[in-house]
Write a protein that holds these residues in place. Structure first.
Motif, short mmCIF file in Angstrom:
data_model
loop_
_atom_site.label_atom_id
_atom_site.label_comp_id
_atom_site.label_asym_id
_atom_site.label_seq_id
_atom_site.Cartn_x
_atom_site.Cartn_y
_atom_site.Cartn_z
N VAL A 92 -7.16 4.88 -4.03
CA VAL A 92 -7.95 5.24 -2.85
C VAL A 92 -7.84 4.15 -1.79
O VAL A 92 -7.59 4.42 -0.60
N ALA A 93 -8.02 2.91 -2.23
CA ALA A 93 -7.97 1.79 -1.29
C ALA A 93 -6.57 1.62 -0.69
O ALA A 93 -6.42 1.38 0.52
N LEU A 94 -5.54 1.76 -1.52
CA LEU A 94 -4.18 1.59 -1.02
C LEU A 94 -3.82 2.69 -0.03
O LEU A 94 -3.21 2.43 1.01
N ARG A 95 -4.21 3.91 -0.33
CA ARG A 95 -3.91 5.05 0.55
C ARG A 95 -4.53 4.82 1.94
O ARG A 95 -3.91 5.14 2.97
N LEU A 96 -5.73 4.29 1.98
CA LEU A 96 -6.40 4.03 3.25
C LEU A 96 -5.82 2.80 3.95
O LEU A 96 -5.82 2.72 5.18
N SER A 97 -5.33 1.85 3.18
CA SER A 97 -4.88 0.58 3.73
C SER A 97 -3.51 0.65 4.37
O SER A 97 -3.27 0.05 5.43
N VAL A 98 -2.58 1.35 3.73
CA VAL A 98 -1.17 1.31 4.15
C VAL A 98 -0.97 1.59 5.64
O VAL A 98 -0.24 0.85 6.32
N ASN A 100 -2.81 0.97 8.07
CA ASN A 100 -3.51 0.03 8.94
C ASN A 100 -3.12 -1.43 8.73
O ASN A 100 -3.62 -2.31 9.44
N LEU A 101 -2.26 -1.71 7.77
CA LEU A 101 -1.87 -3.10 7.52
C LEU A 101 -1.13 -3.67 8.72
O LEU A 101 -0.22 -3.05 9.27
N THR A 102 -1.52 -4.87 9.12
CA THR A 102 -0.84 -5.55 10.22
C THR A 102 0.43 -6.21 9.69
O THR A 102 0.63 -6.36 8.48
N ALA A 109 1.47 -10.15 1.83
CA ALA A 109 1.72 -9.42 0.58
C ALA A 109 3.13 -9.71 0.06
O ALA A 109 3.33 -9.90 -1.14
N GLU A 110 4.09 -9.77 0.97
CA GLU A 110 5.47 -10.07 0.57
C GLU A 110 5.59 -11.49 0.03
O GLU A 110 6.31 -11.73 -0.96
N PHE A 132 -1.52 -10.30 -4.72
CA PHE A 132 -0.64 -9.28 -4.14
C PHE A 132 -1.35 -7.94 -4.03
O PHE A 132 -1.34 -7.29 -2.98
N HIS A 133 -1.96 -7.51 -5.13
CA HIS A 133 -2.61 -6.19 -5.11
C HIS A 133 -3.79 -6.16 -4.15
O HIS A 133 -4.02 -5.14 -3.48
N LEU A 134 -4.52 -7.27 -4.04
CA LEU A 134 -5.62 -7.31 -3.07
C LEU A 134 -5.08 -7.33 -1.65
O LEU A 134 -5.68 -6.72 -0.75
N ALA A 135 -3.96 -8.00 -1.43
CA ALA A 135 -3.38 -8.05 -0.08
C ALA A 135 -2.95 -6.67 0.39
O ALA A 135 -3.06 -6.35 1.58
N THR A 136 -2.47 -5.84 -0.52
CA THR A 136 -2.00 -4.51 -0.11
C THR A 136 -3.13 -3.57 0.27
O THR A 136 -2.91 -2.57 0.96
#
Length: 203
Positions: A92-98, A100-102, A109-110, A132-136
């Motif tokens: 859920v969080a990743l779907r919403l985040s992708v 909007n990530l700057t 994350a990289e 990494f997972h929190l950054a994404t």
């Protein structure tokens, strides 16, 4: 000590004890003595008490009548529960985040992905993997959701480091790479599919 300074002291103590518990330097059942902790950190009992309450709230410690606060036991049955909860929340969080990530968040994350791949020890890898997972998911704009995921990952890390760390080997994580590829393509569903497979396999 004023409230902001006390909070900062409490946060420092909590972070230090959390690291020791997760990495196994403090073992299940070890007593967390307020006086010893206060002396070590040069703090009063108030921030120590706040730090211990924080650990109890995160499931890293337990408070027992007439026994004080002790490091929480490791429950093997909890591993499955943690995985189920992570599979429910992290996609859920990743779907919403992708979307909007700057660019700076993607670069961070990289960087963490590369640290994972180049880590020479399991503790370095684990901290970078969690980062990494929190950054994404940093751009999902749901701080309570991120906080819950952070705690689930922390508890999962504790189980891994103390029960499965001997299985760790230095390697390139192709699923991390695939998640980053989907993020760069602004493909939330692609990132989620890889993440779900990743959590199911490794937790």
């Amino acid at each position: 000590m004023d409230a902001p300074a006390r909070q900062k002291s409490s946060d420092v103590i909590s972070a230090a004890l959390t690291k020791r518990i997760v990495q196994g330097h403090l073992r299940p059942g070890d007593k967390l003595r307020q006086d010893h902790i206060a002396k070590e950190f040069g703090a009063s009992h108030v921030p120590v008490r706040e730090a211990l309450l924080h650990l109890v709230g995160r499931g890293l410690a337990i408070s027992l009548p007439r026994q004080g606060v002790r490091v929480a036991p490791l429950d093997p049955d909890a591993v499955k529960e943690l995985k189920v909860m992570r599979l429910a929340l992290e996609p859920v969080a990743l779907r919403l985040s992708v979307p909007n990530l700057t660019e700076s968040q993607i670069r961070r994350a990289e960087e963490l992905r590369k640290i994972c791949d180049n880590a020479e020890d399991v503790q370095t890898w684990e901290a970078a993997n969690r980062g990494f997972h929190l950054a994404t998911i940093a751009a999902c704009d749901m701080p309570r959701l991120i906080g819950e995921i952070d705690n689930l990952q922390l508890l999962s890390a504790r189980h891994f480091l103390q029960q499965s760390a001997d299985r760790w080997r230095k390697r390139e994580d192709l699923e991390h790479r695939a998640i980053m590829g989907a993020i760069r393509n602004r493909d939330p569903e692609g990132a989620v599919l890889v993440l779900q497979r990743h959590i199911s396999r490794f937790g």
